[in-house]
Design an enzyme around this catalytic site. Structure first.
Site, short mmCIF file in Angstrom:
data_model
loop_
_atom_site.label_atom_id
_atom_site.label_comp_id
_atom_site.label_asym_id
_atom_site.label_seq_id
_atom_site.Cartn_x
_atom_site.Cartn_y
_atom_site.Cartn_z
N ARG A 51 0.83 -1.21 0.00
CA ARG A 51 0.00 0.00 0.00
C ARG A 51 0.87 1.26 0.00
NH1 ARG A 51 -4.21 0.84 4.80
NH2 ARG A 51 -2.27 1.12 5.97
N ARG A 100 9.18 27.46 -2.20
CA ARG A 100 7.83 26.89 -2.07
C ARG A 100 7.12 27.07 -3.40
NH1 ARG A 100 2.67 28.61 -1.17
NH2 ARG A 100 1.30 27.12 -0.10
N HIS A 102 4.26 24.83 -5.99
CA HIS A 102 3.35 23.69 -5.89
C HIS A 102 3.80 22.47 -6.72
CE1 HIS A 102 0.90 26.70 -3.98
NE2 HIS A 102 -0.05 25.82 -3.72
N LYS A 149 -2.97 7.02 1.34
CA LYS A 149 -2.69 7.23 2.77
C LYS A 149 -1.77 8.44 2.93
CE LYS A 149 -1.91 4.50 6.98
NZ LYS A 149 -3.13 4.87 7.70
N GLU A 182 -16.22 5.62 6.09
CA GLU A 182 -15.35 4.98 7.08
C GLU A 182 -15.34 5.82 8.35
OE1 GLU A 182 -11.27 4.75 5.68
OE2 GLU A 182 -11.34 6.78 4.88
#
Ligand code: PDD
Length: 285
Positions: A51, A100, A102, A149, A182
């Site tokens: 995963r 910084r 994107h 995740k 969930e």
């Protein structure tokens, strides 16, 4: 003292330092895993790492380690931290940039961080003594890629807090169609008339490893009917049992939903059967 892993080194957690320009910090640009380990024995190492690879592929980060190296990191962290009941946390962010911006930068090295934290002892499948959850419910307001995740967990954190502010242990989330998605940090199962039902895998939920192991074990070692299909909140409110699942909790019975008892307000017989089988077979994964 917790021993952490940071970019190839093991060191005390208090000494671990990363740049504030790390994109994990600035953008939540990274993925993570939590792998349970009891007495140094990992549960589900292979599916957890698979995963993690899926997550890295999805956000175009090349895995900085082979599977064997990931295993060594996990085993070393478990040993160095006392090999008790541990959650092994692994995180890979895109790394630190000089500006910084994107777009994914090229030529930066991923930041790899690992540490362990204490988790409850392995649950015993005993209806009278098992830990249980009381949960609130709320509309799922997270993004459309909950299958990744991501370390960007603000949506989950805000939902978890919504439950906590209501004095609850977790929150059962539902989508606009009032179907269960969930929990803030768990997958969900219901039981109705002896059938175990859980929402199907799609972009709305994390493909939980505990969910995967539990379904596989139920298919292989029981006659309990199992369905992966949409579950309405109406069904959840009338379920005989509700369980939440996660790596740090295995299968845990929900005994109260929005102040009303689930079933008879105690962990149910199907939960007991499923957790018994989970306890018996989980180290095969
Ligand atoms: N949470 N869904 C969400 C949103 C989760 O964060 C988790 C796990 C799960 C269950 O997945 P698994 O069975 O693979 O642990 C489902 C972890 C434990 C956490 O963030 O701490």
């Amino acid at each position: 003292m917790t021993i952490a892993f940071l970019n190839g080194d093991y060191l005390p957690l208090e000494e671990a330092r990363i740049s504030p320009m790390d994109r994990g910090f600035l953008f939540g640009d990274g993925i993570y895993e939590v792998i349970p380990s009891y007495g140094g024995r990992l549960v589900g190492f292979a599916p957890h790492i698979e995963r993690m690879h899926d997550g890295m592929n999805a956000i175009e980060i090349l895995s900085p380690h082979s599977n064997q190296q990931w295993r060594e990191i996990c085993e070393t962290l478990a040993q160095r931290n006392g090999a008790g009941n541990l959650g092994i946390y692994l995180q890979v962010s895109r790394g630190a940039d000089t500006k910084r911006h994107h777009a994914y930068p090229t030529g930066i090295t991923p930041t790899v961080f690992g540490f362990t934290f204490d988790i409850p002892a392995e649950p015993t499948a005993d209806r009278s003594s098992a830990k249980t959850l009381k949960v609130a419910s709320g509309e799922d307001k997270r993004w459309q890629r909950c299958n990744i995740k991501s370390v960007a967990l603000l949506g989950n954190v805000m939902h978890f807090q919504q439950g906590a502010a209501d004095g609850k242990d977790e929150i059962l989330l539902y989508n606009k169609a009032h179907n269960v998605t969930e929990g803030a940090a768990c997958n969900v199962f219901i039981v109705k008339d002896g059938t175990v039902i859980t929402p199907p895998l799609d972009h709305q939920i994390l493909p939980g490893i505990t969910r995967h192991i539990a379904l596989d074990i139920l298919h292989k070692y029981s006659d309990i009917p199992v369905e992966e299909r949409s579950v309405s909140m109406e069904e959840a409110r009338h379920a005989d049992e509700i369980w939440f699942s996660s790596s740090t909790k295995e299968l845990i019975a929900v005994v109260e939903l929005d102040g009303s008892p689930v079933g008879d307000g105690r962990p149910g017989p199907v939960w007991e059967q499923a957790q018994t089988l989970f306890t018996e077979h989980k180290y095969d994964y």
